[in-house]
Scaffold this motif. Sequence first.
Motif, mmCIF file in Angstrom:
data_model
loop_
_atom_site.group_PDB
_atom_site.id
_atom_site.type_symbol
_atom_site.label_atom_id
_atom_site.label_comp_id
_atom_site.label_asym_id
_atom_site.label_seq_id
_atom_site.Cartn_x
_atom_site.Cartn_y
_atom_site.Cartn_z
ATOM 1 N N LEU A 746 0.846 -1.192 0.000
ATOM 2 C CA LEU A 746 0.000 0.000 0.000
ATOM 3 C C LEU A 746 0.878 1.236 0.000
ATOM 4 C CD1 LEU A 746 -3.099 0.402 0.110
ATOM 5 C CD2 LEU A 746 -2.848 0.808 2.574
ATOM 6 N N SER A 747 0.502 2.226 -0.808
ATOM 7 C CA SER A 747 1.280 3.454 -0.892
ATOM 8 C C SER A 747 0.348 4.650 -0.963
ATOM 9 C CB SER A 747 2.188 3.434 -2.135
ATOM 10 O OG SER A 747 2.953 4.617 -2.236
ATOM 11 N N SER A 748 0.864 5.797 -0.545
ATOM 12 C CA SER A 748 0.088 7.036 -0.626
ATOM 13 C C SER A 748 0.326 7.770 -1.940
ATOM 14 C CB SER A 748 0.460 7.955 0.548
ATOM 15 O OG SER A 748 1.866 8.189 0.573
ATOM 16 N N ASP A 749 1.206 7.243 -2.778
ATOM 17 C CA ASP A 749 1.475 7.898 -4.059
ATOM 18 C C ASP A 749 1.582 6.847 -5.153
ATOM 19 O OD1 ASP A 749 4.671 7.551 -4.735
ATOM 20 O OD2 ASP A 749 4.213 7.454 -2.601
ATOM 21 N N SER A 750 1.290 7.276 -6.370
ATOM 22 C CA SER A 750 1.244 6.336 -7.492
ATOM 23 C C SER A 750 2.626 5.883 -7.923
ATOM 24 C CB SER A 750 0.524 6.976 -8.683
ATOM 25 O OG SER A 750 1.210 8.133 -9.128
ATOM 26 N N ASP A 751 3.684 6.561 -7.495
ATOM 27 C CA ASP A 751 5.042 6.132 -7.805
ATOM 28 C C ASP A 751 5.523 5.029 -6.869
ATOM 29 O OD1 ASP A 751 5.373 7.774 -9.966
ATOM 30 O OD2 ASP A 751 6.216 9.417 -8.802
ATOM 31 N N GLY A 752 4.763 4.761 -5.837
ATOM 32 C CA GLY A 752 5.122 3.688 -4.921
ATOM 33 C C GLY A 752 6.328 3.976 -4.063
ATOM 34 N N LYS A 753 6.675 5.240 -3.881
ATOM 35 C CA LYS A 753 7.876 5.583 -3.120
ATOM 36 C C LYS A 753 7.684 5.429 -1.621
ATOM 37 C CE LYS A 753 9.491 8.844 -6.640
ATOM 38 N NZ LYS A 753 9.736 10.265 -6.965
ATOM 39 N N VAL A 754 6.432 5.567 -1.161
ATOM 40 C CA VAL A 754 6.128 5.423 0.267
ATOM 41 C C VAL A 754 5.343 4.137 0.458
ATOM 42 C CG1 VAL A 754 4.959 6.410 2.263
ATOM 43 C CG2 VAL A 754 6.103 7.911 0.606
ATOM 44 N N ALA A 773 -5.713 5.789 -2.107
ATOM 45 C CA ALA A 773 -4.712 4.824 -1.683
ATOM 46 C C ALA A 773 -4.303 4.045 -2.921
ATOM 47 C CB ALA A 773 -5.285 3.885 -0.624
ATOM 48 N N PHE A 774 -3.041 3.685 -3.012
ATOM 49 C CA PHE A 774 -2.540 2.993 -4.198
ATOM 50 C C PHE A 774 -1.994 1.622 -3.807
ATOM 51 C CE2 PHE A 774 -2.344 7.479 -5.169
ATOM 52 C CZ PHE A 774 -2.908 7.541 -6.439
ATOM 53 N N ILE A 775 -2.475 0.621 -4.512
ATOM 54 C CA ILE A 775 -1.947 -0.728 -4.347
ATOM 55 C C ILE A 775 -0.884 -0.920 -5.425
ATOM 56 C CG2 ILE A 775 -2.482 -3.181 -4.293
ATOM 57 C CD1 ILE A 775 -5.432 -2.341 -3.808
#
Length: 880
Positions: A746-754, A773-775
């Motif tokens: 799970l990430s808070s950004d679409s780049d998956g950095k977090v 939320a981004f999976i």
Amino acid sequence: MKRRSISIVPLFALATLYLQGSTDALLQHRKFKASSEPNVLTGRYIVEFAQQDATYPFAKSLSDTFDKDVKIHEQFTHDLFAGLSFNLDDPNPSAVTASSYDDKLQSLFDHDHVTAVYPIHAIQRPELTATQVREDDSIAKAIAPHHLTQVDRVHKELKNTGKGIVVGIIDSGVDYYHPALGGGFGKGYKVRYGEDLVGDKYDSNQPNPIVRPGPTPLDKCGAASGASGHGTHVSGIVAGKSANFTGVAPDATLGMWRVFGCTGSTGNDIIIKALLKAYDVGSDIISLSLGDNSGWTEGPDTVVASRIAKKGTIVSIAAGNAGASGAFTVGSPSTGKGVISVASFDNSNNLVYKFKATGFSDAIAYASGESGKFKTGDLVPGDNKVGGTQDACDASTIPAAVKGNYGLVKRGSCTFSIKAANLAKAGAIGVVVYDNSGGDAFTPSAPNAPVPVLGVGQKDGEALLAAVKKGKVSLTFDGKLSPVPLASAKTVSSFSSVGASYELDLRPNIGAPGGDIYSTLPRYLGSWGLMSGTSMATPYLSGSIALYLKARGKNVKPAYVLEDFQNYAFKAPAQNGVKGIDSPLRQGAGLIQVYDTIKQNIHLSPGEFSFNDTSSNQHKTQTFTITNHGHSTVHYQISNNVSLAVAPYDLAKSGYTYTQPISYTTDAAKLRISKKSIKVAPGKSVKVKVSVIPPKSDPKKHIMYGGYVQLKSSNKKNGLDLSIPYFGVVGHQKDLPIFDADFPYLSSDSDGKVAYEKNDTFVFHQRNKTASAFIITRLITPTPLLQADVIDVKTKKVIGKAFPDQTYLARHTLNPGEQAQALRWDGTYLPKSNKPSSLKGVPVPHGTYNLNVKALHVFGNPKSKKDFDVWTSGPIKVTN
């Protein structure tokens, strides 16, 4: 919560699967074949009907319902495909909500005459760069590949040039004013049929593509446009003819349906339109040098191509140029049932440039997709440890000394585009890549590379490396081309995509010359040039089939034609001078031998075997029929001619991430053959059973074995040797994991950095209208079905789906932009009720939830829980 240090930026794509107020949220319907693939075009759809007369009434209903917010693109009233494509847009979200669209579409799609709804996919224009060549008789003769395929014998001995056969080409248009392509268009000209379906400015990736159809398929883009002249090059391979150049079927008639603008991509609704038009004019063969990276067979354009083949028209389609990305890279629509998927073989000669290097008495040959007149510069190591397995694949290992110089690196491990991007970022002015398998100068495929990329032979590269370690080496270029022999001649091109299809059908089926092919270019690009790709192999096969139909008649069924070519194909080694036949997963049945295919009278059917994986008992025994259409009795000894096997993974190093490129092993299957020796009298047929005993490999490795059922003739005057390619997989494909290690997350950004770990709480503020939320997912194995549920943490119950089911998703690779994807969740759910009115997204109540993502295994049962890979997120607290 932590920062992810994964090397997947930029991510594969942001797939907005259920976004409140977006038209992508509208089609929550059982008939909608949703997909999170990155090439899905937002808000654009294809609807298929059960009957032709439903098209116009449905189009009127769409227009009446949505007025100016809907644009209908294509309407199909064909017996092979009835449907339409449309774009639904919401220019005023405050006035027209997604939920109102949703309800209206539900009622339209509920009608019985609607059989399926598909998202429109973009198909990228083939990114091939032409090496422009002046018209020269000696060059044209040196680079001609016809001696490799016996086409020269067909022309000379049979006087067969394909006259009267129509080859319909679907591509980027053609410069039919080129003298070698007839000098005009229409009746009496070589290019007789076709039209421009899109216009110069069309690019399906644009929000509102500009479509300006034209009556003829003329490519007049101009050199400044960036167009490559792909369709003109393809056309010349099929039927070009001049004093210094002869295509495969120089007197065949051509059709061209232009589906690409000068740059960019096209939609698969345009491909469907072109297929139907090429079929309707009576094309004997339809040739498509295009496709995507998905190995599934379910796309609408793939289905239409299969229907055309079933009707009796031969459809020849490029397998793809993703061989560097490992196994299972053959793309659709070449995966379609009944179509021919074409691999590429290297030509016998290449046109190369040469540079002079300080300290070397002889100039060094190199090849490049760009003009050979490069600036003078020094050559330095392009990696701290040049000659290893990861040269320039990691930006951190590139020395600072490359700035302002050419960087020398070894081929392998990652794509040429990655190497070029990393070196350019470090300041290099160019890249010199040397071969890693004993080969000569080659053209590195590095589309859109920021700096020139040059390919040299292994021996030359190793000599250059030794020299730069001792002192300064400067390179100077004269920009002149000359022909040189290729060490890889008559073997499968390194770029050619590797099979099988995701459902374990043999792909590619057969091969033709596609590496370093000389043909026509638009006059604005100099009229002549060299290109490499399965894009070139496909028209070569299409022209060869034109010669076959001219000799045998037009009424031969497509399956029979392919089988004939497969029966007599040349089986290539994986590498010249090294023992080991290449896998059918790379070469199919092998390189076409056109004269033998036309002249021989013994036929084997089927032309290929798939033994599937070791879980499939129904495929373990196969039967073929040998039929003698000649006038003499033939006698054959039947044996197992094993090929090298493909090892798709390196479990110790990278788990179930596909090895890029493939590795070989010597694991071999045994065959139990019912008749080791057979005689077949004229006009008679004999059936032979073949059962496989797979190699005793570790099933966890999923070794892809292969070979050829070999029929050796006792009298070559009565009949030549024949063969049938076969392959299978040790292990159960259903056991392969779908998600890579550490994915999803799970990430808070679409780049998956977090990344949010399982014990982290993700806080979702509903008052923020753009909250998401981004999976972040990475699929190391393709999946036919991906689902996501919203689970209430307190009750442990599923309240509904996070977004619509996603179907037929391709696997990811290690290439930039293809490594992972982000699936967006906007805080809504689709209720479990099947009633249409409840299928729109509903905001979840305040509370804490988990997202549960499930991906179905290949060959899995969607009704069986154990056939899914499952991941559950940590807590997501939804509040104001």
